[in-house]
Scaffold this active site. Sequence first.
Site, mmCIF file in Angstrom:
data_model
loop_
_atom_site.group_PDB
_atom_site.id
_atom_site.type_symbol
_atom_site.label_atom_id
_atom_site.label_comp_id
_atom_site.label_asym_id
_atom_site.label_seq_id
_atom_site.Cartn_x
_atom_site.Cartn_y
_atom_site.Cartn_z
ATOM 1 N N ARG A 87 12.756 -23.739 -17.934
ATOM 2 C CA ARG A 87 11.419 -23.164 -17.698
ATOM 3 C C ARG A 87 10.461 -24.236 -17.164
ATOM 4 O O ARG A 87 9.637 -23.980 -16.302
ATOM 5 C CB ARG A 87 10.867 -22.527 -18.982
ATOM 6 C CG ARG A 87 9.395 -22.130 -18.863
ATOM 7 C CD ARG A 87 8.945 -21.040 -19.825
ATOM 8 N NE ARG A 87 9.381 -21.228 -21.192
ATOM 9 C CZ ARG A 87 8.938 -22.172 -22.025
ATOM 10 N NH1 ARG A 87 8.015 -23.031 -21.635
ATOM 11 N NH2 ARG A 87 9.408 -22.256 -23.261
ATOM 12 N N TYR A 136 -2.741 -8.019 1.228
ATOM 13 C CA TYR A 136 -1.604 -7.286 0.672
ATOM 14 C C TYR A 136 -2.066 -6.419 -0.514
ATOM 15 O O TYR A 136 -2.859 -6.872 -1.349
ATOM 16 C CB TYR A 136 -0.553 -8.309 0.226
ATOM 17 C CG TYR A 136 0.621 -7.720 -0.475
ATOM 18 C CD1 TYR A 136 1.543 -6.932 0.215
ATOM 19 C CD2 TYR A 136 0.827 -7.936 -1.832
ATOM 20 C CE1 TYR A 136 2.623 -6.383 -0.428
ATOM 21 C CE2 TYR A 136 1.917 -7.390 -2.484
ATOM 22 C CZ TYR A 136 2.815 -6.616 -1.778
ATOM 23 O OH TYR A 136 3.890 -6.065 -2.433
ATOM 24 N N LYS A 175 9.911 -12.682 1.786
ATOM 25 C CA LYS A 175 9.837 -12.226 3.170
ATOM 26 C C LYS A 175 10.645 -13.168 4.079
ATOM 27 O O LYS A 175 11.830 -13.265 3.930
ATOM 28 C CB LYS A 175 8.366 -12.121 3.582
ATOM 29 C CG LYS A 175 7.480 -11.409 2.532
ATOM 30 C CD LYS A 175 7.766 -9.932 2.390
ATOM 31 C CE LYS A 175 7.185 -9.288 1.140
ATOM 32 N NZ LYS A 175 5.754 -9.446 0.896
ATOM 33 N N ASP A 191 -2.474 -17.244 2.313
ATOM 34 C CA ASP A 191 -1.174 -16.599 2.135
ATOM 35 C C ASP A 191 -0.478 -16.622 3.501
ATOM 36 O O ASP A 191 -0.896 -15.942 4.425
ATOM 37 C CB ASP A 191 -1.396 -15.165 1.630
ATOM 38 C CG ASP A 191 -0.099 -14.443 1.309
ATOM 39 O OD1 ASP A 191 0.921 -14.739 1.965
ATOM 40 O OD2 ASP A 191 -0.109 -13.566 0.429
HETATM 41 C C1 LIG Z 1 4.927 -9.160 -0.238
HETATM 42 C C2 LIG Z 1 3.687 -9.937 -0.205
HETATM 43 C C3 LIG Z 1 3.150 -10.482 -1.367
HETATM 44 C C4 LIG Z 1 3.774 -10.264 -2.724
HETATM 45 O O1 LIG Z 1 5.004 -10.928 -2.817
HETATM 46 P P1 LIG Z 1 6.197 -10.430 -3.764
HETATM 47 O O2 LIG Z 1 7.262 -11.419 -3.493
HETATM 48 O O3 LIG Z 1 6.524 -9.028 -3.360
HETATM 49 O O4 LIG Z 1 5.684 -10.481 -5.166
HETATM 50 C C5 LIG Z 1 2.006 -11.257 -1.247
HETATM 51 N N1 LIG Z 1 1.421 -11.472 -0.055
HETATM 52 C C6 LIG Z 1 1.902 -10.940 1.090
HETATM 53 C C7 LIG Z 1 1.214 -11.208 2.380
HETATM 54 C C8 LIG Z 1 3.045 -10.157 1.048
HETATM 55 O O5 LIG Z 1 3.512 -9.618 2.172
#
Ligand SMILES: *Cc1c(COP(=O)(O)O)cnc(C)c1O
Length: 396
Positions: free
Chosen positions: A45, A97, A194, A169
Amino acid sequence: MKTSTRCVQLGRGGDSHGAIVPPIYQTATFEQPSATEFGDFDYTRSGNPTRALLEQQLADLEEAKYACAFASGMAAITALTRIVRPGEEIIAGDDLYGGTVRLLDRLASHQNITVRYLDTTSATSVKEALTARTRLVLIETPSNPLFRISDLVALGEITRATGTLLAVDNSMLSPVFQRPITLGADIVIHSATKFLCGHSDVTAGAVITNEKNIHEQIAFQQNAEGAGLSPFESWLLLRGLKTLSLRVERQNLSATKIAQFLASHPQVTKVFYPGLETHPGYLLHRKQSEGDGAVVSFTTGNPTYSVRVIEAARLFRIAVSFGSVGSTISLPYRMSHASIPAALRDRLAPPEDLIRLSVGIEDVDDLIEDLDAALHNNHKTLHQIANGGTQGRVQS
Ligand SMILES: *Cc1c(COP(=O)(O)O)cnc(C)c1O
């Protein structure tokens, strides 16, 4: 080293048997030299060699010093928001998002943190909105799914002047195309689910920074809350990263062709893609990024028709998420962005007829043919819909 070289060469070495692929340290705990001495790792952890290798590679790809890997993008964003204390404020982009909006809404209602949504494409309006209580500015550029472009250098200067943190992000582009920390951001967030993973088989996230004191706070959260990425998922992500450059460059080329195809299609009313010269953020995006990514959105002027087009596509599979080697198609209003709380939907939800594509690595002519057929086969239906015909068979 260029990014494509980094993707393959980073994370080399260190194994005593010379394994060419890093081993998975699938262990929860580590034997200590003695009761009072600790080795590099003691408990997974808190830290694990496979995750540490991944974290180093993620930091290197963003040209930063530190990274913490989490079990999902949302776990990463949660750890980031813990930096903000009750009574302080977050300024957030107004095309974020859906899951991020849901999380921020909860912080606002349960933790006395003010959240203000702004059009961050206007750096001046961000500057005017900053107050002594603003701790964090959180943006996506390009935003998703409307591809609004915010000026990273300008926002970096504005936030630095007031001691506010700028977090970007970067999930939509990946570090192959954009490295916000080199432009003035303090923190980069990833949904590694992604493009970084690229194969739709891992959920993961990361918080990346150059600043030691921020990193220490994030690492504290990772250990204290226990949402660090597991050794096996870390290993899968290390594997995915090797082909990151190759994948996204090909995806970018195909997405550009698809955006051009859609822009000239009679049934398409508007295309959102920063690689089109008609895009309002085209020039700014070119200044701060080296690619446009593989996500393309477009509208048809009619939500019912959009649903039919989505359901008629064969190669594009109906799924949330993006960035995978396999192409997907979705209706953000009902899918990825349906989690925007009802009270915020009018302001923050994408248009109901917006279709979002994530372009994979299939042959681009096959993909275009598939879209053309889906748009065309439903064209007749479009007229019926316009004339008040076959309504009501739309999936909800
Ligand atoms: C999918 C996404 C998230 C969230 O990520 P997860 O891995 O699904 O928790 C956050 N920001 C953006 C821009 C995303 O496309």
